[in-house]
Design a protein around this motif. Structure first.
Motif, PDB file in Angstrom:
ATOM      1  N   ARG A 117      42.119  34.566  -2.415  1.00 52.90           N
ATOM      2  CA  ARG A 117      41.421  35.832  -2.190  1.00 52.90           C
ATOM      3  C   ARG A 117      41.678  36.274  -0.757  1.00 52.90           C
ATOM      4  O   ARG A 117      41.495  35.498   0.191  1.00 52.90           O
ATOM      5  CB  ARG A 117      39.929  35.571  -2.421  1.00 52.90           C
ATOM      6  N   ILE A 118      42.155  37.503  -0.584  1.00 52.05           N
ATOM      7  CA  ILE A 118      42.389  38.052   0.757  1.00 52.05           C
ATOM      8  C   ILE A 118      41.481  39.274   0.907  1.00 52.05           C
ATOM      9  O   ILE A 118      41.588  40.238   0.139  1.00 52.05           O
ATOM     10  CB  ILE A 118      43.860  38.477   0.938  1.00 52.05           C
ATOM     11  N   GLU A 119      40.562  39.175   1.855  1.00 47.60           N
ATOM     12  CA  GLU A 119      39.616  40.278   2.049  1.00 47.60           C
ATOM     13  C   GLU A 119      40.041  41.091   3.274  1.00 47.60           C
ATOM     14  O   GLU A 119      40.256  40.534   4.362  1.00 47.60           O
ATOM     15  CB  GLU A 119      38.199  39.737   2.250  1.00 47.60           C
ATOM     16  N   GLY A 143      32.669  47.885   0.239  1.00 47.54           N
ATOM     17  CA  GLY A 143      33.333  48.438   1.410  1.00 47.54           C
ATOM     18  C   GLY A 143      34.557  47.669   1.874  1.00 47.54           C
ATOM     19  O   GLY A 143      35.212  48.064   2.831  1.00 47.54           O
ATOM     20  N   ARG A 144      34.852  46.564   1.220  1.00 44.88           N
ATOM     21  CA  ARG A 144      36.027  45.783   1.619  1.00 44.88           C
ATOM     22  C   ARG A 144      37.036  45.788   0.477  1.00 44.88           C
ATOM     23  O   ARG A 144      36.671  45.911  -0.694  1.00 44.88           O
ATOM     24  CB  ARG A 144      35.648  44.339   1.945  1.00 44.88           C
ATOM     25  N   THR A 145      38.288  45.673   0.863  1.00 43.40           N
ATOM     26  CA  THR A 145      39.336  45.589  -0.151  1.00 43.40           C
ATOM     27  C   THR A 145      39.611  44.112  -0.414  1.00 43.40           C
ATOM     28  O   THR A 145      39.838  43.344   0.533  1.00 43.40           O
ATOM     29  CB  THR A 145      40.620  46.290   0.342  1.00 43.40           C
ATOM     30  N   VAL A 146      39.559  43.716  -1.684  1.00 45.97           N
ATOM     31  CA  VAL A 146      39.783  42.303  -2.022  1.00 45.97           C
ATOM     32  C   VAL A 146      41.055  42.201  -2.862  1.00 45.97           C
ATOM     33  O   VAL A 146      41.153  42.811  -3.936  1.00 45.97           O
ATOM     34  CB  VAL A 146      38.573  41.727  -2.785  1.00 45.97           C
ATOM     35  N   LEU A 147      42.007  41.443  -2.337  1.00 41.46           N
ATOM     36  CA  LEU A 147      43.258  41.211  -3.063  1.00 41.46           C
ATOM     37  C   LEU A 147      43.286  39.792  -3.579  1.00 41.46           C
ATOM     38  O   LEU A 147      42.778  38.880  -2.915  1.00 41.46           O
ATOM     39  CB  LEU A 147      44.460  41.396  -2.124  1.00 41.46           C
ATOM     40  N   HIS A 148      43.864  39.574  -4.717  1.00 41.21           N
ATOM     41  CA  HIS A 148      44.148  38.228  -5.203  1.00 41.21           C
ATOM     42  C   HIS A 148      45.657  38.061  -5.220  1.00 41.21           C
ATOM     43  O   HIS A 148      46.352  38.891  -5.792  1.00 41.21           O
ATOM     44  CB  HIS A 148      43.553  38.019  -6.601  1.00 41.21           C
ATOM     45  N   SER A 149      46.089  36.967  -4.588  1.00 33.78           N
ATOM     46  CA  SER A 149      47.540  36.800  -4.438  1.00 33.78           C
ATOM     47  C   SER A 149      47.961  35.391  -4.839  1.00 33.78           C
ATOM     48  O   SER A 149      47.243  34.424  -4.570  1.00 33.78           O
ATOM     49  CB  SER A 149      47.924  37.050  -2.975  1.00 33.78           C
ATOM     50  N   THR A 150      49.118  35.310  -5.471  1.00 32.11           N
ATOM     51  CA  THR A 150      49.635  33.972  -5.825  1.00 32.11           C
ATOM     52  C   THR A 150      50.418  33.373  -4.645  1.00 32.11           C
ATOM     53  O   THR A 150      50.585  32.164  -4.564  1.00 32.11           O
ATOM     54  CB  THR A 150      50.574  34.066  -7.054  1.00 32.11           C
ATOM     55  N   ARG A 195      41.414  53.358   7.073  1.00 31.62           N
ATOM     56  CA  ARG A 195      41.093  54.337   6.027  1.00 31.62           C
ATOM     57  C   ARG A 195      41.521  53.758   4.674  1.00 31.62           C
ATOM     58  O   ARG A 195      42.427  52.919   4.602  1.00 31.62           O
ATOM     59  CB  ARG A 195      41.748  55.690   6.293  1.00 31.62           C
ATOM     60  N   PRO A 196      40.815  54.164   3.643  1.00 31.04           N
ATOM     61  CA  PRO A 196      41.056  53.528   2.335  1.00 31.04           C
ATOM     62  C   PRO A 196      42.465  53.782   1.808  1.00 31.04           C
ATOM     63  O   PRO A 196      43.049  54.828   2.069  1.00 31.04           O
ATOM     64  CB  PRO A 196      40.001  54.166   1.427  1.00 31.04           C
ATOM     65  N   GLU A 197      42.953  52.818   1.087  1.00 28.60           N
ATOM     66  CA  GLU A 197      44.252  52.936   0.405  1.00 28.60           C
ATOM     67  C   GLU A 197      43.976  52.998  -1.091  1.00 28.60           C
ATOM     68  O   GLU A 197      42.949  52.472  -1.552  1.00 28.60           O
ATOM     69  CB  GLU A 197      45.103  51.690   0.685  1.00 28.60           C
ATOM     70  N   SER A 198      44.873  53.574  -1.817  1.00 32.77           N
ATOM     71  CA  SER A 198      44.670  53.583  -3.270  1.00 32.77           C
ATOM     72  C   SER A 198      44.927  52.173  -3.812  1.00 32.77           C
ATOM     73  O   SER A 198      45.769  51.436  -3.294  1.00 32.77           O
ATOM     74  CB  SER A 198      45.618  54.579  -3.941  1.00 32.77           C
ATOM     75  N   ASP A 199      44.119  51.807  -4.833  1.00 32.23           N
ATOM     76  CA  ASP A 199      44.275  50.484  -5.454  1.00 32.23           C
ATOM     77  C   ASP A 199      45.707  50.259  -5.929  1.00 32.23           C
ATOM     78  O   ASP A 199      46.279  49.190  -5.790  1.00 32.23           O
ATOM     79  CB  ASP A 199      43.342  50.362  -6.678  1.00 32.23           C
ATOM     80  N   GLY A 200      46.270  51.341  -6.471  1.00 28.78           N
ATOM     81  CA  GLY A 200      47.610  51.238  -7.068  1.00 28.78           C
ATOM     82  C   GLY A 200      48.643  50.818  -6.039  1.00 28.78           C
ATOM     83  O   GLY A 200      49.504  49.973  -6.312  1.00 28.78           O
TER      84      GLY A 200
END
Lengths: 317, 306
Positions: free
Chosen positions: B227-229, B255-262, B234-239
């Motif tokens: 998980r990368i928080e 309010g935070r963007t959470v990415l899951h990465s392999t 400024r916000p980015e699109s999820d896509g």
């Protein structure tokens, strides 16, 4: 049995903390006793006993109203499902309704009788054993009818609609508010199919004719039979959960609680003496004193106005 | 595992056309705290209410303390205590009277003092139920569930709707019961509750059990992603972020963007390049071990409270 007694104590405690119970269960019947006695009880001591029979019947019948509402509230608020987890089955819950109602009704009945005897000068207590049996069995009958209503109704709104209809029929057609002999003949026949009629006439006979339990066989059989059937039915269709709905077919079943009164009504319509007894009690209460007063010479002053009798007069069968 | 005190085999329950349970199976050992974790409507309450004897299953079998909950009657009721999700008591019943009432129904000596003290309700012993706060009502519900000293305790969403402080109080009570080796089956949709209190957790969704294990085992099972928080200027699109190297999932959470990465290093390099190209700025970046929430998202494709 122990669970029934525990729940009975619990239900009595809750009722005693409910101001509405004290108001409708004690204060209103006592107020009506004095009101009715002032209007219809001026014909003499027997008229007070006649009025008292109606008030006692009203007190006893009130049980079906409060019980059905309380049980539906318990179900809707999820209180019943909490009890479902404990070792207290539907039978114990229903029996506690009947016992607590009885324990709460008897003091109200005693107060009404004492006031009638000592304040309103009712000439005698009547047959106390007969009164006790009628009050006990009547209380059980109307309590179990209340339990059937509680099981049939899916919501508080439905309970109130059903109760209003039943209460109106019991109050107007059974002799509680309008003496049975003053009703049109066809309505008297309808009244013979109502449980309330047997409670009212039984109480009238116990109070005015000193009829004991052995002379109240038909009343005891019909009220007792109905209690047993209604208890069995309410146990079968008892619902713990607010979202459980009763199938329509089961609702039809509940009419079986009225079978004793259907049979008794049919028998009374054909062969019974109930209407004659009710007429005899009514005449001996209101018409005899009226005749006595009319025949009495007035030495100095004009005769006092005749005491008003409820209704416009005795109607034929 | 010692011999199971609760056994659930291929449990099924339908409400009309809705299949609430589609073959749920698990076993719980004596003294274990077992959590059923899932979103609303997943089938948690149906499962626990079948085990409490409140509902009848349409298929499969359930045994608690070797007894069938649906047919064993009072013998079963004395073995289990429960805190129901939607229940109440009459408003005009006092706290101590409620404990005495249920003690009397179970036929045990009605001495409420010990339970009142244990659940911090001594001051409220004469208070009417209708006057209690939500937390006090829930503590009373727990006291009532323990009145007959049951072997098994069912807690259906024991902290739902409570404020965080009261929730922590309830956690402490459950932790005490756990220390006493009481067998507990609880349902929850709070991740932290399951992680903090349960020995094992079953993740349930759409009436199916989709994962089962200790919280650690479940998290390790999800170790395939990290998980990368991020916090961005400024916000980015999820896509846009979802398309980055090795990203399997991207969400906005509080309010935070959470990415899951392999492969976190590759993702971070790609992220920095992307932000530079788009003129955006990285305000913070944190790499955190996967939580049960991440595992749930990975298993179901949605958040617990979605």
């Amino acid at each position: 049995m122990k669970q029934s007694w525990t729940l009975t104590k619990f239900r009595i405690m809750l009722a005693m903390r409910n101001r509405a119970f004290l108001f409708f269960g004690v204060i209103i019947p006592v107020a009506l006793l004095f009101l009715f006695a002032a209007i219809f009880g001026r014909g003499g001591g027997r008229a007070v006993a006649y009025v008292l029979a109606s008030i006692l019947a009203m007190t006893v019948m009130g049980s079906f109203w409060g019980l059905s509402q309380q049980l539906v509230i318990f179900r809707e608020q999820g209180i019943l499902r909490r009890f479902r987890l404990a070792p207290a089955g539907a039978g114990a819950m229903l029996a506690s309704s009947i016992f607590s109602n009885l324990v709460l009704t008897l003091p109200a009945v005693a107060i009404e009788m004492a006031l009638a005897r000592w304040v309103l000068h009712m000439p005698s207590w009547g047959n106390l054993a007969g009164v006790f049996v009628m009050v006990t069995l009547g209380g059980a009958t109307f309590a179990t009818l209340g339990l059937v209503v509680a099981s049939v109704a899916n919501s508080m709104m439905e309970t109130q609609v059903i109760n209003q209809l039943l209460w109106l029929a019991f109050m107007l057609l059974s002799g509680v508010t309008v003496p049975l002999p003053t009703l049109p003949a066809w309505l008297q026949t309808v009244a013979l199919y109502l449980p309330a009629t047997y409670l009212v006439t039984g109480l009238q006979r116990a109070l005015l004719d000193s009829a004991g339990p052995s002379q109240l066989g038909a009343e005891i059989l019909s009220l007792g039979g109905s209690t047993l059937i209604a208890f069995f039915i309410s146990r079968q269709i008892f619902r713990w959960e607010p979202e459980e709905k009763l199938p329509s077919s089961a609702k039809t079943w509940t009419l079986a609680a009225l079978i004793p009164f259907l049979l008794l009504g049919m028998w009374e319509t054909r062969d019974g003496q109930r209407r004659a007894q009710a007429r005899s009690i009514f005449r001996s209460t209101y018409e005899a004193p009226q005749r006595k007063q009319q025949n009495k010479p007035a030495p100095d002053a004009p005769a006092a106005p005749a005491p008003p009798a409820p209704g416009s007069g005795v109607r034929p069968e | 595992m010692t011999s199971p005190i609760i056994q659930v085999q291929d449990l099924r329950k339908n409400y009309g056309a809705v299949e609430a349970l589609r073959g749920v199976s698990f076993e719980i050992a004596e003294g274990e705290v077992f959590g059923l974790l899932g979103p609303n409507g997943a089938g948690k309450t149906s499962t626990i209410e079948i085990l409490e004897g409140m509902r009848t299953p349409d298929g499969g079998s359930a045994r608690v303390c070797g007894l069938d909950p649906q047919t064993s009657g009072d013998e079963f009721k004395r073995q289990v205590g429960a805190v129901l999700q939607s229940t109440s008591l009459p408003d005009k019943l006092r706290v101590s009277e409620a404990i005495q009432l249920f003690a009397s129904l179970y036929g045990v000596s009605p001495s409420p003092d010990h339970l009142l003290a244990r659940f911090g309700l001594e001051e409220k012993r004469d208070a009417f139920y209708g006057k209690l706060s939500g937390g006090q009502k829930q503590r009373l519900a727990l006291a009532l569930a323990l009145v007959q000293q049951p072997r098994v305790l069912f807690l259906d969403e024991p902290t739902a709707g409570l404020d965080p402080q009261v929730r922590r109080e309830i956690y402490d009570v459950i932790a005490e019961l756990r220390a006493e080796k009481k067998t507990i089956l609880m349902t929850t949709h709070y991740i932290e509750e399951a992680e903090r209190l349960c020995d094992r957790v079953a993740v349930i969704d759409h009436g199916r059990l989709i994962a089962l294990g200790t919280p650690r085992e479940l998290k390790e099972r999800g170790a395939g992603t990290t998980r990368i928080e991020l916090t961005l200027a400024r916000p980015e699109s999820d896509g846009a972020l979802r398309g980055l190297d090795s990203v399997t999932d991207c969400r906005e959470i509080e309010g935070r963007t959470v990415l899951h990465s392999t492969r976190p290093p590759a993702t971070i390099v790609a992220l920095v390049k992307h932000l530079e190209a788009s003129g955006n700025e990285l305000k913070s970046l944190e790499i955190v071990p996967p939580s049960l929430e991440d595992i749930f998202i990975e298993l179901t494709g949605r958040r617990l409270r979605d």
